[in-house]
Design a protein around this motif. Structure first.
Motif, PDB file in Angstrom:
ATOM      1  N   VAL A 132       0.826  -1.210   0.000  1.00  0.00           N
ATOM      2  CA  VAL A 132       0.000   0.000   0.000  1.00  0.00           C
ATOM      3  C   VAL A 132       0.860   1.259   0.000  1.00  0.00           C
ATOM      4  O   VAL A 132       0.547   2.229  -0.697  1.00  0.00           O
ATOM      5  N   GLY A 133       1.954   1.260   0.756  1.00  0.00           N
ATOM      6  CA  GLY A 133       2.807   2.441   0.751  1.00  0.00           C
ATOM      7  C   GLY A 133       3.769   2.480   1.902  1.00  0.00           C
ATOM      8  O   GLY A 133       3.863   1.554   2.720  1.00  0.00           O
ATOM      9  N   TRP A 134       4.486   3.613   1.960  1.00  0.00           N
ATOM     10  CA  TRP A 134       5.593   3.771   2.909  1.00  0.00           C
ATOM     11  C   TRP A 134       5.774   5.246   3.188  1.00  0.00           C
ATOM     12  O   TRP A 134       5.718   6.071   2.269  1.00  0.00           O
ATOM     13  N   SER A 135       5.976   5.606   4.439  1.00  0.00           N
ATOM     14  CA  SER A 135       6.317   6.984   4.781  1.00  0.00           C
ATOM     15  C   SER A 135       7.597   7.058   5.583  1.00  0.00           C
ATOM     16  O   SER A 135       8.019   8.136   5.988  1.00  0.00           O
ATOM     17  N   GLY A 136       8.238   5.912   5.820  1.00  0.00           N
ATOM     18  CA  GLY A 136       9.504   5.913   6.535  1.00  0.00           C
ATOM     19  C   GLY A 136       9.360   6.560   7.897  1.00  0.00           C
ATOM     20  O   GLY A 136       8.375   6.366   8.615  1.00  0.00           O
ATOM     21  N   THR A 166      -3.209   9.104   2.795  1.00  0.00           N
ATOM     22  CA  THR A 166      -2.070   9.941   3.139  1.00  0.00           C
ATOM     23  C   THR A 166      -1.016   9.829   2.040  1.00  0.00           C
ATOM     24  O   THR A 166      -0.726   8.723   1.578  1.00  0.00           O
ATOM     25  N   PRO A 167      -0.447  10.956   1.573  1.00  0.00           N
ATOM     26  CA  PRO A 167       0.606  10.867   0.557  1.00  0.00           C
ATOM     27  C   PRO A 167       1.692   9.875   0.965  1.00  0.00           C
ATOM     28  O   PRO A 167       2.149   9.859   2.108  1.00  0.00           O
ATOM     29  N   GLY A 168       2.088   9.068   0.002  1.00  0.00           N
ATOM     30  CA  GLY A 168       2.992   7.957   0.255  1.00  0.00           C
ATOM     31  C   GLY A 168       2.267   6.622   0.213  1.00  0.00           C
ATOM     32  O   GLY A 168       2.912   5.566   0.098  1.00  0.00           O
ATOM     33  N   TYR A 169       0.923   6.676   0.264  1.00  0.00           N
ATOM     34  CA  TYR A 169       0.094   5.477   0.256  1.00  0.00           C
ATOM     35  C   TYR A 169      -0.921   5.574  -0.874  1.00  0.00           C
ATOM     36  O   TYR A 169      -1.347   6.663  -1.259  1.00  0.00           O
ATOM     37  N   LEU A 170      -1.306   4.424  -1.414  1.00  0.00           N
ATOM     38  CA  LEU A 170      -2.226   4.381  -2.542  1.00  0.00           C
ATOM     39  C   LEU A 170      -3.669   4.320  -2.050  1.00  0.00           C
ATOM     40  O   LEU A 170      -4.017   3.420  -1.267  1.00  0.00           O
ATOM     41  N   PRO A 171      -4.522   5.263  -2.483  1.00  0.00           N
ATOM     42  CA  PRO A 171      -5.939   5.166  -2.123  1.00  0.00           C
ATOM     43  C   PRO A 171      -6.523   3.850  -2.633  1.00  0.00           C
ATOM     44  O   PRO A 171      -6.234   3.425  -3.754  1.00  0.00           O
ATOM     45  N   GLN A 172      -7.351   3.209  -1.818  1.00  0.00           N
ATOM     46  CA  GLN A 172      -7.945   1.937  -2.211  1.00  0.00           C
ATOM     47  C   GLN A 172      -9.043   1.571  -1.229  1.00  0.00           C
ATOM     48  O   GLN A 172      -9.018   2.005  -0.071  1.00  0.00           O
ATOM     49  N   HIS A 201      16.699  13.904  -8.813  1.00  0.00           N
ATOM     50  CA  HIS A 201      16.506  13.446  -7.433  1.00  0.00           C
ATOM     51  C   HIS A 201      15.740  14.511  -6.661  1.00  0.00           C
ATOM     52  O   HIS A 201      16.256  15.606  -6.421  1.00  0.00           O
ATOM     53  N   SER A 202      14.507  14.205  -6.259  1.00  0.00           N
ATOM     54  CA  SER A 202      13.702  15.183  -5.514  1.00  0.00           C
ATOM     55  C   SER A 202      12.616  14.460  -4.723  1.00  0.00           C
ATOM     56  O   SER A 202      12.258  13.321  -5.028  1.00  0.00           O
ATOM     57  N   HIS A 203      12.090  15.163  -3.708  1.00  0.00           N
ATOM     58  CA  HIS A 203      11.109  14.557  -2.811  1.00  0.00           C
ATOM     59  C   HIS A 203       9.959  15.520  -2.520  1.00  0.00           C
ATOM     60  O   HIS A 203      10.142  16.741  -2.481  1.00  0.00           O
ATOM     61  N   THR A 204       8.781  14.934  -2.309  1.00  0.00           N
ATOM     62  CA  THR A 204       7.574  15.684  -1.985  1.00  0.00           C
ATOM     63  C   THR A 204       6.994  15.156  -0.677  1.00  0.00           C
ATOM     64  O   THR A 204       7.610  14.335   0.016  1.00  0.00           O
ATOM     65  N   VAL A 205       5.771  15.598  -0.368  1.00  0.00           N
ATOM     66  CA  VAL A 205       5.091  15.094   0.826  1.00  0.00           C
ATOM     67  C   VAL A 205       4.748  13.612   0.712  1.00  0.00           C
ATOM     68  O   VAL A 205       4.311  13.000   1.695  1.00  0.00           O
ATOM     69  N   HIS A 206       4.946  13.028  -0.458  1.00  0.00           N
ATOM     70  CA  HIS A 206       4.693  11.597  -0.598  1.00  0.00           C
ATOM     71  C   HIS A 206       5.793  10.763   0.051  1.00  0.00           C
ATOM     72  O   HIS A 206       5.680   9.540   0.099  1.00  0.00           O
ATOM     73  N   THR A 240      11.247  11.471  -7.022  1.00  0.00           N
ATOM     74  CA  THR A 240      11.744  10.160  -6.596  1.00  0.00           C
ATOM     75  C   THR A 240      11.480   9.928  -5.111  1.00  0.00           C
ATOM     76  O   THR A 240      12.407   9.795  -4.316  1.00  0.00           O
ATOM     77  N   ASP A 241      10.224   9.895  -4.732  1.00  0.00           N
ATOM     78  CA  ASP A 241       9.904   9.673  -3.326  1.00  0.00           C
ATOM     79  C   ASP A 241      10.286   8.259  -2.897  1.00  0.00           C
ATOM     80  O   ASP A 241      10.330   7.322  -3.695  1.00  0.00           O
ATOM     81  N   HIS A 242      10.563   8.115  -1.586  1.00  0.00           N
ATOM     82  CA  HIS A 242      11.105   6.881  -1.042  1.00  0.00           C
ATOM     83  C   HIS A 242      10.074   5.750  -1.021  1.00  0.00           C
ATOM     84  O   HIS A 242       8.989   5.893  -0.449  1.00  0.00           O
ATOM     85  N   ASN A 243      10.422   4.613  -1.636  1.00  0.00           N
ATOM     86  CA  ASN A 243       9.679   3.360  -1.498  1.00  0.00           C
ATOM     87  C   ASN A 243       8.183   3.501  -1.756  1.00  0.00           C
ATOM     88  O   ASN A 243       7.359   2.865  -1.092  1.00  0.00           O
ATOM     89  N   THR A 244       7.838   4.341  -2.738  1.00  0.00           N
ATOM     90  CA  THR A 244       6.430   4.517  -3.078  1.00  0.00           C
ATOM     91  C   THR A 244       6.304   5.021  -4.507  1.00  0.00           C
ATOM     92  O   THR A 244       7.249   5.618  -5.052  1.00  0.00           O
ATOM     93  N   THR A 245       5.144   4.782  -5.086  1.00  0.00           N
ATOM     94  CA  THR A 245       4.798   5.369  -6.386  1.00  0.00           C
ATOM     95  C   THR A 245       3.496   6.163  -6.287  1.00  0.00           C
ATOM     96  O   THR A 245       2.893   6.490  -7.300  1.00  0.00           O
ATOM     97  N   SER A 246       3.079   6.487  -5.077  1.00  0.00           N
ATOM     98  CA  SER A 246       1.796   7.180  -4.910  1.00  0.00           C
ATOM     99  C   SER A 246       1.792   8.554  -5.571  1.00  0.00           C
ATOM    100  O   SER A 246       0.731   9.077  -5.934  1.00  0.00           O
ATOM    101  N   HIS A 247       2.974   9.153  -5.754  1.00  0.00           N
ATOM    102  CA  HIS A 247       3.054  10.473  -6.385  1.00  0.00           C
ATOM    103  C   HIS A 247       2.893  10.404  -7.895  1.00  0.00           C
ATOM    104  O   HIS A 247       2.616  11.420  -8.533  1.00  0.00           O
TER     105      HIS A 247
END
Length: 408
Positions: free
Chosen positions: A62-66, A80-86, A160-165, A190-197
Motif C-alpha cells: 500500500v505504501g511507505w512513509s519511513g 495519506t501521501p505515500g500510500y495508494l488510495p484503495q 533526485h527530488s522529494h515531496t510530501v509523498h 523520486t519519493d522513497h519506497n512509493t509510487t503514490s506520487h
C-alpha cells in the motif's frame, strides 16, 4: 460509523532485534464494515531512535512513509501521501515497521490501528499542503546555444527530488512550480519506497510547464537507488541485486544514489553500475572533496547524472543544483540516460562541458581547466571551445581543483 480499535501493541525494540531483522511485519485483521483505516506509530524519538512506517494490504503493498510520518490514513477516495488510495479490503493487513535506528537502551513502540469515519479522512486531507496556482511559463528554448542533431535537444533537469509523498515538504505541484521557476525543463520526482506520487505528475507537469519524470528512491539502510520511469513499484524488500533487472525489464533505468554519503552511502557490491548519481548536492558543502570524482573513475563507463535531493527549500539542495543535461529525442529523458547522453553542471546557467560527435565542447568556461583521467589540464580560452574528444570521462575544474562540470 464509530471508530473501532483493531490493534494496540506496546513493543520494546532492542539493537539485537534490528540486527536480526530490520523490517518487521505486524498483522491485524480488518472487518467488512471498515471504510477507512488509521495507523498511528508512537515512540520516544531522538538521535538514536528512528522507526519507519509502512503498510501492506491483502492484495499487496500500500505504501511507505519511513520516519517522516507517525500517522497514516487509507480509504477508497484518499490516502495519506505515500500510500495508494484503495477500498479497505477485509482480511489480514500488515503494518510494516522499519527499525532504522535503535539506541543501546532500546526504544518502546506503541502501535494503534483503528477504523475511522469519513470526517476524519477529510480532516487529514485538508491538512496536506495545497498546490500553488499555475503561472504561465514562456517558451525558453533554446535556453543555451547547445549543439544537437535532428530531433534531439539538450534538456536541463534534476534526477533526485522529494515531496510530501515521502519526506519532502512540498506538494507535487509545489515542487514542479519551484523547479520550473529555476529554469529546469524536467524533474524526476523520486519519493522513497512509493509510487503514490506518480498519479499526480502529468497534471502538475502540464500546469507548471515542466516534464515530471516518474521515479522512486528504492531505500534500504545499505544503499539508495533511484528507479527512473513509469515501471511500477520496485519493492525495497526485494534483493538489491535484482533492482536493476526489475527496472530495466520494465523499460526503466536504475541509478545508484549518493554512493558516498554518511549513513546513506552505497554499501552493496558495485558490479559496473550503468548509471550513478556522481554529483549530489552535498558536494557543494566541501567542493574540493575529490572522492565523488574518484569513485566515478573506478567505473569510468558509468553514465553520470546529478541530483539535488531536495526535501525542504532552504535546508538542502534546490532543484537544479546540480543540473543534469540530457540530449533527448523529444522529451524522452529516460531514453537519453539509458543511451548515456548526459552531462552535469553546477547550475543551469554555469560552465558546461558536453560531447558533440568526435569533439568535446566547453561552454561559458573561460579560464577553467579542461581535463580527464590521465589527461593534461588545458586552459579554456573563450566562451565556446572545441577540442578533439577522447574516450572516457572529462571535466572542468578551476585552479583550486573544484569541479564545475563533467560528462562521460
Amino acid at each position: 460509523m464509530t471508530s473501532q480499535t483493531l490493534l494496540y501493541l506496546r513493543q520494546p525494540w532492542l539493537p539485537g532485534d534490528r540486527a536480526e531483522q530490520q523490517i518487521r511485519s505486524i498483522a491485524f485483521d480488518v472487518p467488512r464494515s471498515a471504510a477507512a483505516l488509521e495507523v498511528e506509530l508512537a515512540y520516544a524519538a531522538g538521535p538514536g531512535a528512528v522507526l519507519d512506517l509502512g503498510l501492506e494490504g491483502p492484495s499487496g503493498y500500500v505504501g511507505w512513509s519511513g520516519g517522516a510520518r507517525s500517522r497514516l490514513i487509507v480509504s477508497a477516495d484518499w490516502a495519506t501521501p505515500g500510500y495508494l488510495p484503495q477500498p479497505v479490503e477485509p482480511g489480514t493487513w500488515q503494518v510494516l515497521v522499519g527499525l532504522h535506528r535503535v539506541p543501546p537502551a532500546g526504544v518502546i513502540m506503541e502501535l494503534t490501528v483503528r477504523t475511522v469515519a469519513a470526517g476524519e479522512v477529510e480532516r487529514h486531507r485538508a491538512a496536506e499542503p495545497e498546490d500553488p496556482p499555475s503561472v504561465p511559463r514562456p517558451d525558453r528554448r533554446p535556453r543555451r546555444d547547445l549543439p544537437s542533431g535532428d530531433g534531439y535537444q539538450w534538456l536541463a533537469g534534476d534526477f533526485h527530488s522529494h515531496t510530501v509523498h515521502s519526506d519532502g515538504v512540498l506538494s507535487v505541484g509545489g515542487l514542479a512550480a519551484l523547479a520550473a521557476s529555476r529554469g529546469l525543463d524536467f524533474l524526476a520526482v523520486t519519493d522513497h519506497n512509493t509510487t503514490s506520487h506518480h498519479a499526480h505528475l502529468p497534471e502538475a507537469g502540464r500546469r507548471h510547464g515542466i516534464v515530471l519524470v516518474p521515479g522512486q528512491e528504492v531505500t534500504r539502510d545499505v544503499g539508495h537507488a533511484n528507479v527512473l520511469g513509469d515501471v511500477g513499484l520496485v519493492d525495497f524488500r526485494s534483493p538489491p541485486e535484482t533492482w536493476a533487472q526489475q527496472a530495466e525489464s520494465r523499460g526503466g533505468v536504475l541509478s545508484i544514489n549518493h554512493p558516498l554519503a554518511a549513513d546513506c552511502a552505497w554499501l552493496l557490491p558495485v558490479d559496473h553500475p550503468p548509471v550513478a548519481e556522481v554529483w549530489h548536492s552535498s558536494w557543494a558543502q566541501l567542493p574540493t572533496w575529490g572522492a565523488p570524482l574518484a569513485w566515478w573513475l573506478l567505473t569510468p563507463d558509468t553514465v553520470p547524472i546529478g541530483g539535488s535531493d531536495v526535501h525542504q527549500p532552504g535546508h538542502d539542495g534546490l532543484p537544479g543544483s546540480p543540473t543534469t543535461w540530457v540530449l533527448a529525442e523529444g522529451d524522452d529523458v529516460v531514453g537519453a540516460v539509458r543511451a548515456g547522453r548526459t552531462a552535469v553542471s553546477a547550475s543551469v546557467d554555469g560552465p558546461l562541458v558536453i560531447r558533440d560527435g568526435d569533439e568535446i565542447v566547453a561552454l561559458d568556461a573561460e579560464g577553467l581547466l579542461l581535463t580527464g583521467p590521465g589527461r593534461p589540464r588545458r586552459r579554456v580560452l573563450g566562451d565556446r571551445v572545441r577540442v578533439p574528444a577522447w574516450s572516457g570521462p572529462c571535466w572542468l575544474e578551476d585552479d583550486s581543483r573544484i569541479v564545475h562540470a563533467l560528462c562521460g
